[in-house]
Design a protein around this motif. Structure first.
Motif, PDB file in Angstrom:
ATOM      1  N   GLU A   1      40.242  27.101  28.677  1.00 20.13           N
ATOM      2  CA  GLU A   1      40.943  28.153  29.430  1.00 20.13           C
ATOM      3  C   GLU A   1      39.966  29.193  29.956  1.00 20.13           C
TER       4      GLU A   1
ATOM      5  N   PRO B   1      29.091  46.133  45.276  1.00 23.03           N
ATOM      6  CA  PRO B   1      30.354  45.408  45.480  1.00 23.03           C
ATOM      7  C   PRO B   1      30.883  44.710  44.236  1.00 23.03           C
TER       8      PRO B   1
ATOM      9  N   ARG C   1      36.200  45.305  41.216  1.00 26.29           N
ATOM     10  CA  ARG C   1      37.448  44.924  41.881  1.00 26.29           C
ATOM     11  C   ARG C   1      38.553  45.798  41.286  1.00 26.29           C
TER      12      ARG C   1
ATOM     13  N   LEU D   1      37.104  29.839  31.768  1.00 26.01           N
ATOM     14  CA  LEU D   1      36.304  29.033  32.687  1.00 26.01           C
ATOM     15  C   LEU D   1      34.884  29.571  32.766  1.00 26.01           C
ATOM     16  N   ASP D   2      34.015  28.668  33.104  1.00 22.17           N
ATOM     17  CA  ASP D   2      32.624  29.052  33.292  1.00 22.17           C
ATOM     18  C   ASP D   2      32.529  29.972  34.500  1.00 22.17           C
TER      19      ASP D   2
ATOM     20  N   VAL E   1      32.796  29.450  43.677  1.00 22.41           N
ATOM     21  CA  VAL E   1      33.949  29.030  44.482  1.00 22.41           C
ATOM     22  C   VAL E   1      34.171  29.988  45.651  1.00 22.41           C
ATOM     23  N   ILE E   2      33.943  31.249  45.397  1.00 21.12           N
ATOM     24  CA  ILE E   2      34.215  32.206  46.487  1.00 21.12           C
ATOM     25  C   ILE E   2      32.964  32.557  47.280  1.00 21.12           C
ATOM     26  N   ALA E   3      31.811  32.164  46.774  1.00 18.59           N
ATOM     27  CA  ALA E   3      30.575  32.574  47.474  1.00 18.59           C
ATOM     28  C   ALA E   3      30.378  31.771  48.757  1.00 18.59           C
TER      29      ALA E   3
ATOM     30  N   VAL F   1      30.700  41.154  37.056  1.00 18.42           N
ATOM     31  CA  VAL F   1      32.039  41.294  37.626  1.00 18.42           C
ATOM     32  C   VAL F   1      32.756  42.370  36.812  1.00 18.42           C
TER      33      VAL F   1
ATOM     34  N   VAL G   1      30.553  29.098  37.769  1.00 19.07           N
ATOM     35  CA  VAL G   1      31.229  28.115  38.618  1.00 19.07           C
ATOM     36  C   VAL G   1      32.290  28.829  39.457  1.00 19.07           C
ATOM     37  N   LYS G   2      33.049  29.725  38.783  1.00 19.31           N
ATOM     38  CA  LYS G   2      34.116  30.441  39.479  1.00 19.31           C
ATOM     39  C   LYS G   2      33.570  31.262  40.625  1.00 19.31           C
TER      40      LYS G   2
ATOM     41  N   GLY H   1      39.205  37.256  30.307  1.00 15.15           N
ATOM     42  CA  GLY H   1      39.185  36.422  31.502  1.00 15.15           C
ATOM     43  C   GLY H   1      37.824  36.332  32.164  1.00 15.15           C
ATOM     44  N   GLY H   2      36.836  37.005  31.610  1.00  8.05           N
ATOM     45  CA  GLY H   2      35.503  36.837  32.157  1.00  8.05           C
ATOM     46  C   GLY H   2      34.895  38.060  32.794  1.00  8.05           C
ATOM     47  N   ALA H   3      35.590  39.197  32.765  1.00  7.00           N
ATOM     48  CA  ALA H   3      34.975  40.407  33.323  1.00  7.00           C
ATOM     49  C   ALA H   3      33.824  40.831  32.421  1.00  7.00           C
TER      50      ALA H   3
END
Lengths: 156, 669
Positions: free
Chosen positions: A144, A37, A40, A146-147, A154-156, A11, A150-151, A61-63
């Protein structure tokens, strides 16, 4: 699909300026140039607006990687502000290194409004580069942060 | 969460819906982002249509929405549309975010699952950002009614006259001693074959006499400051060494001047002019210029023949360059084109083989006012050619040079063929790749040429040579070409070759673009705001482009653009005021430590430092909203409207889906 066969999809958060690189992205779209893709985009008015906090926030934040893009040197809509972005870019690279984050996770890309093809091509090569580096391994148990898998589910 | 957010996902026909599961995304946004204040999420075929906009407006009123996120095309296309829709329903337009899931998603990705997931992330980012949007009012600034037009070719002339005739003042700046541009060099214009000078010079005279036009020839713009409505422009008026107020343009000076110089500009090197000269008899303005590089007085210190004979004492050898500063509200750039340098294709022999001409040279050769009085003869000045070859696409449609089509060359080459045939009776061969005649009356002109007996050979010329293989080729120029219609190599002997060199951007187009703060395409043509719907505006408000500076164009198309740019400018002037995006930086003086880091970062000198209070302040009239100072302030005392830290940091959260509630996996002990 099992974890082993699924390729790692990084990501990436990308910062673009309103005048050149965001328009390069628009241009790539209008010309239907295909690219990975994984990025973002966030639009800023100028790459000079890029507060290093934004980059660190994205990593925190996980990028897995961050792209910073703007007008070519000398072409800045605000005269010289992309030079300030360039200075900050080199500073951020050093700070990231001190945090143990590979410098290959931060990329600076100059793209003019006419360079949709370059924008698309560079994104593809950046995604490959980050894919080779693997996920950004935050060794944390903080709730805070997040894995990410999992995130993304959520959108997949 | 106090905000009530509406999310609207556009299908854009199949442009988005073909790749992104639009209904699924909309449903997801309504459920997963409900905790973030999304009270309604809809998808619709064309959100930008009036029905789509009404849908949003109805929801704003009935659902009492306080924020709107539209997921559709690029904000550069429809942000104003959706902001206006919100405004129409009583919501502050700056509380609406348009996020791009077309240019940045459906149009550039092929994997439907990944594209759908990306659309969700983009919408999530937009929702987080919109929460922190603030109510803003556009800044209103007055528009200065004067206009600057740069370039005095036909596009610039048209633009200047349209604006001046409407009653507003125009400064027309031209680099050469006279206006007229390339069109003044031509003899005939296609497809009607009317004489170029006959239709152009009346317009030039009109410009010269117009009470609303200040004509500044032999001048160049050196500096541009400010923004739409309020540009400050510096113009260098080069020394002509002529007192314009005294000069009558009688012409005695250039008759008496003993120094002859080859005229590389107007006569394309085919003819000579004097050291004091007007480029052509109908030049506007009528005042000559002294070429101080070639003038005997400036070289040897003596001569002054012109001064001696001038009946009005208008010569001033001590004249200096002058700087003129003007204030204008809008600027039109009509700086034209350069010709492709035909020596870059050595196999065509230009400048090596005497009787190979460029198109501009042939224009002068065929011009009744040109160096041969319109007689089409070889370089020896007397031999009339028996056979002439005209090569299309020289430097155009060629991956080695310019890949694009120069658009005018086919018609120009047909015109040449007609003129050669009419005036010399020579056999004419046109060598073309494809014949392109796509305008009113153009195809008919091609048909006329076919009937006149011009030979058309479909093929790209490989070489022009003077090396004969058979006696019939002795003393001729031989054109080697593959005739692709018969599938054979041919060698065609001719006496004269005309190279239709393509059009390219001005050699200094990039510097000019930088000076005015606009962008150039890959080939250095100025970029328009939208290639179809906004062809004369640029991304910089208040700067318009017209004519061949934007891309290869013939005379009718240049005139259309000149008039179009003028119409856009007149529209702005009539409004008297312009709305500017309220994207500005402000300093919270209670938080400012007076470190002055921001002061030197601003390229517009918009940040003042108050020595007494030891705090900085941003002048909103000068601030352009780049946000560099906002990013640099170590105290976080500067905030940037429209792109605040909260907005961007939240958007990052949103894009990374940190806002989606779910149970974190239990931490392994």
């Amino acid at each position: 699909m099992t974890e082993e066969t699924k390729p790692f999809e990084p990501v990436i958060i990308g910062f673009t300026c309103n005048w050149c690189s965001y328009r390069a992205a628009d241009m790539a779209g209008t010309a239907r140039m295909k690219y990975a893709p994984n990025v973002r985009l966030i639009r800023l008015m100028c790459s000079g607006r890029l507060d290093p906090t934004f980059v660190f926030k994205a990593f925190a934040g996980g990028a897995d990687a961050v792209l910073v893009s703007g007008c070519h040197p000398g072409d800045c809509h605000y005269s010289t502000q992309n030079y300030k972005a360039m200075r900050r870019f080199h500073l951020m690279k050093r700070v990231l290194a001190q945090l143990g984050i590979e410098s290959g996770r931060l990329k600076l890309l100059w793209a003019s409004a006419a360079e949709g093809a370059i924008f698309a091509k560079e994104i593809n090569s950046f995604v490959e580069q980050v894919r080779a580096l693997g996920p950004l391994n935050w060794n944390t148990t903080s709730p805070e942060i997040l894995d990410k898998t999992v995130k993304e589910e959520v959108i997949a | 969460m106090t905000e009530r957010i509406g999310v609207y996902v556009c299908h854009c026909g199949t442009n988005i819906a073909g790749i992104v599961d639009v209904a699924g995304v909309s449903k997801w946004a309504g459920e997963a982002l409900a905790g973030r204040g999304v009270v309604i999420a809809r998808d619709y075929k064309f959100m930008c249509s009036s029905l789509g906009q009404e849908l949003i407006q109805k929801d704003i009123k009935e659902q009492k929405l306080t924020r709107v996120v539209v997921a559709a095309c690029s904000p550069h296309l429809h942000e104003p549309t959706f902001r206006n829709a919100c405004k129409g329903a009583g919501l502050n337009p700056y509380l609406c975010e348009l996020v791009s899931i077309r240019e940045q998603d459906s149009w550039v990705h092929t994997d439907k699952v990944a594209a759908t997931a990306k659309a969700k992330a983009i919408i999530s980012g937009g929702v987080e950002r919109v929460i922190h949007d603030e109510e803003l009012e556009p800044l209103r600034v007055p528009i200065h009614p004067d206009t600057l037009v740069v370039g005095g070719g036909i596009a610039g002339i048209q633009a200047a006259l349209e604006i001046a005739d409407a009653g507003f003042h125009v400064y027309l700046v031209e680099r050469e001693p006279s206006i007229g541009g390339h069109m003044a060099q031509f003899d005939k214009t296609f497809p009607t074959l009317d004489c170029s000078a006959c239709i152009l010079t009346p317009k030039m005279v009109q410009v010269g006499n117009h009470p609303n036009i200040t004509l500044l020839t032999w001048s160049e713009v050196t500096k541009v400051d400010g923004f739409i409505g309020n540009f400050d422009v510096s113009i260098k008026k080069k020394a002509r060494y002529i007192k314009e107020a005294d000069c009558t343009g009688c012409g005695i000076c250039w008759e008496k001047c003993p120094k002859k110089v080859v005229d590389e500009v107007f006569e394309a090197g085919l003819g000579k002019r004097k050291a004091i000269y007007v480029p052509f008899p109908q030049a506007v303005p009528k005042y000559p210029v002294i070429d101080d590089v070639n003038c005997t007085y400036y070289i040897k210190g003596t001569c002054k023949a012109c001064e001696k004979f001038c009946p009005t004492n208008a010569i001033d050898f001590n004249q200096k360059d002058e700087e003129i500063n003007v204030k204008v509200g809008n600027i039109i750039l009509a700086t034209g084109y350069d010709l492709f340098d035909a020596t870059r294709i050595p196999q065509y022999g230009y400048k090596r083989l005497a009787n190979v001409y460029t198109n501009l040279e042939f224009e002068r050769l065929s011009n009744a006012a040109g160096p041969t009085g319109g007689n089409i003869v070889l370089r020896d000045g007397k031999t009339v050619p028996q056979a002439v070859g005209i090569v299309h696409c020289v430097g155009s449609r060629d991956q080695n040079y310019n890949p694009y089509c120069s658009s005018i060359c086919c018609m120009q080459s047909l015109k040449f063929a007609h003129l050669v045939h009419e005036r010399t009776g020579a056999e004419v061969y046109n060598f073309y790749i494809d014949m392109r005649t796509p305008s009113k009356g153009y195809e008919e002109f091609y048909q006329r040429l076919l009937e006149e007996g011009t030979h058309f050979v479909r093929g790209k010329v490989a070489e022009v040579t003077n090396v004969a293989r058979v006696p019939a080729e002795e003393g001729k120029l031989i054109i080697q070409v593959e005739d692709t219609l018969i599938g054979k190599q041919r060698r065609i002997p001719v006496d004269m070759v005309i190279l239709s060199a393509g059009l390219q951007a001005r050699h200094d187009a990039k510097e000019v673009a930088k000076l005015f703060g606009i962008a150039c395409s890959y080939d250095n043509w100025f970029i328009e705001r939208h290639p179809k719907l906004d062809p004369v505006a640029t991304m910089t408000e208040g700067i318009y482009i017209a004519g061949a500076a934007q891309g290869p164009k013939d005379i009718p198309a240049s005139v259309v653009q000149g008039a179009a740019a003028a119409a856009r400018v007149l529209g702005k002037i009539q409004q008297k005021e312009v709305s500017l995006e309220p994207i500005r930086a402000t300093v919270n003086q209670d938080m400012c430590s007076g470190c002055r880091i921001c002061n030197n970062l601003c390229p517009f000198n918009a940040i003042l430092f108050h020595e007494d209070k030891m705090v900085s302040e941003v002048n909103p009239a000068l601030c352009q909203g780049c946000g560099t100072c906002v990013a640099a302030c170590p105290a976080g005392a500067i905030s940037g409207t429209g792109f605040s830290n909260e907005q961007i940091l939240s958007q990052i959260d949103g894009l990374l889906l940190l806002n989606i509630p779910h149970q974190p996996a239990p931490v392994a002990q």
